[in-house]
Design a protein around this motif. Structure first.
Motif, short mmCIF file in Angstrom:
data_model
loop_
_atom_site.label_atom_id
_atom_site.label_comp_id
_atom_site.label_asym_id
_atom_site.label_seq_id
_atom_site.Cartn_x
_atom_site.Cartn_y
_atom_site.Cartn_z
N ASP A 19 -4.61 15.16 0.60
CA ASP A 19 -4.88 14.33 1.78
C ASP A 19 -5.12 12.86 1.42
O ASP A 19 -5.51 12.06 2.27
CB ASP A 19 -6.04 14.90 2.61
N GLY A 20 -4.93 12.52 0.14
CA GLY A 20 -5.09 11.14 -0.29
C GLY A 20 -6.46 10.81 -0.86
O GLY A 20 -6.66 9.75 -1.43
N SER A 21 -7.41 11.74 -0.71
CA SER A 21 -8.76 11.51 -1.23
C SER A 21 -8.86 12.02 -2.67
O SER A 21 -8.12 12.90 -3.09
CB SER A 21 -9.81 12.19 -0.34
N ASN A 52 -12.59 7.38 -3.82
CA ASN A 52 -12.14 6.54 -2.70
C ASN A 52 -12.60 7.03 -1.33
O ASN A 52 -11.96 6.77 -0.31
CB ASN A 52 -10.60 6.44 -2.71
N TYR A 53 -13.72 7.74 -1.28
CA TYR A 53 -14.15 8.36 -0.02
C TYR A 53 -14.48 7.35 1.07
O TYR A 53 -14.18 7.59 2.24
CB TYR A 53 -15.35 9.27 -0.26
N SER A 89 -13.17 4.38 1.71
CA SER A 89 -11.95 3.86 2.34
C SER A 89 -11.19 4.96 3.08
O SER A 89 -10.69 4.75 4.19
CB SER A 89 -11.05 3.19 1.30
N GLU A 90 -11.11 6.15 2.49
CA GLU A 90 -10.35 7.23 3.11
C GLU A 90 -11.03 7.74 4.39
O GLU A 90 -10.36 8.27 5.28
CB GLU A 90 -10.17 8.40 2.13
#
Length: 223
Positions: free
Chosen positions: A10-12, A100-101, A103-104
């Protein structure tokens, strides 16, 4: 033990332990898993009844993702939270900085709160915000001895494949004792042996739809 930061589906981000073939969060989506297992089927299940105060125990504080999402969700609802995160081996600061939590989750307005969760000292209660108190305990799970203290437990230990001793009747007896009557425990695991261990100590256990990449998960209630 070797540790690697990687991007989940999911990008995280999450942390991978190659020696164990284990990761801190699902490779199918760290944020998706946290929201599904601990927020949607844990926090929101408990919030079906109107509450203004909530006490939460997290087994495996790790990256702080579950704590941060809980902070975001309860802050929006103006609920006062006392959060206890237990972890015998805290994540190193340099790894936290690589996650990166913020920003995500589109939570740049609360970047300071996420950083504070990791920078505050262990073994002391700290005010993260007006409505969120955090106590981090550097402790082995088998040494937990709380009694009738928590409304909700996020059971996010490493899997039984690598640490079977964390998924036993003796550990779940401690969780049952730590919960208040009517309290809820939620976990990503769906193993039959885990469900039976929960039931053996008195929990009422439900099998629920799992997060992406996992067919089922478990939710237990002290009833």
């Amino acid at each position: 033990m070797k540790r690697e930061i990687f991007i989940t589906s999911d990008g995280s981000t999450s942390i991978h332990l190659p020696d164990w073939d284990e990761q801190y969060h699902s490779k199918h989506g760290a944020i998706q898993e946290a929201k599904h297992v601990f927020i949607n089927t844990g926090l929101y299940k408990y919030l079906e009844k109107p509450v203004k105060q909530l006490s939460i125990l997290e087994i495996g504080f790790g990256t702080g993702l579950n704590a941060f999402i809980t902070f975001l969700e309860t802050n929006e609802k103006n609920i006062s939270v006392s959060y206890v995160g237990v972890d015998a081996y805290p994540v190193p600061e340099n790894e936290i900085e690589s996650l990166n939590y913020v920003s995500e989750l589109n939570a740049l307005a609360f970047k300071k709160e996420f950083e504070k969760m990791h920078k505050v000292s262990w073994e002391e209660k700290h005010t993260i915000s007006t409505n969120f108190q955090l106590l981090k305990r550097k402790q082995f799970f088998e040494d937990i001895d709380d009694v009738d203290a928590f409304d909700l437990i996020y059971f996010d230990a490493f899997g039984a494949k690598n640490q079977p001793e964390l998924w036993t009747e003796s550990i779940f007896k401690k969780m049952y004792t730590a919960l208040k009557q009517g309290g809820v425990l939620t976990t990503y695991s769906a193993k039959g042996s885990v469900r039976r261990a929960m039931q053996a100590v008195g929990f009422t256990v439900e099998r629920l739809e799992g997060p992406p990449g996992k067919r089922e998960m478990l939710r237990a209630t002290k009833s």
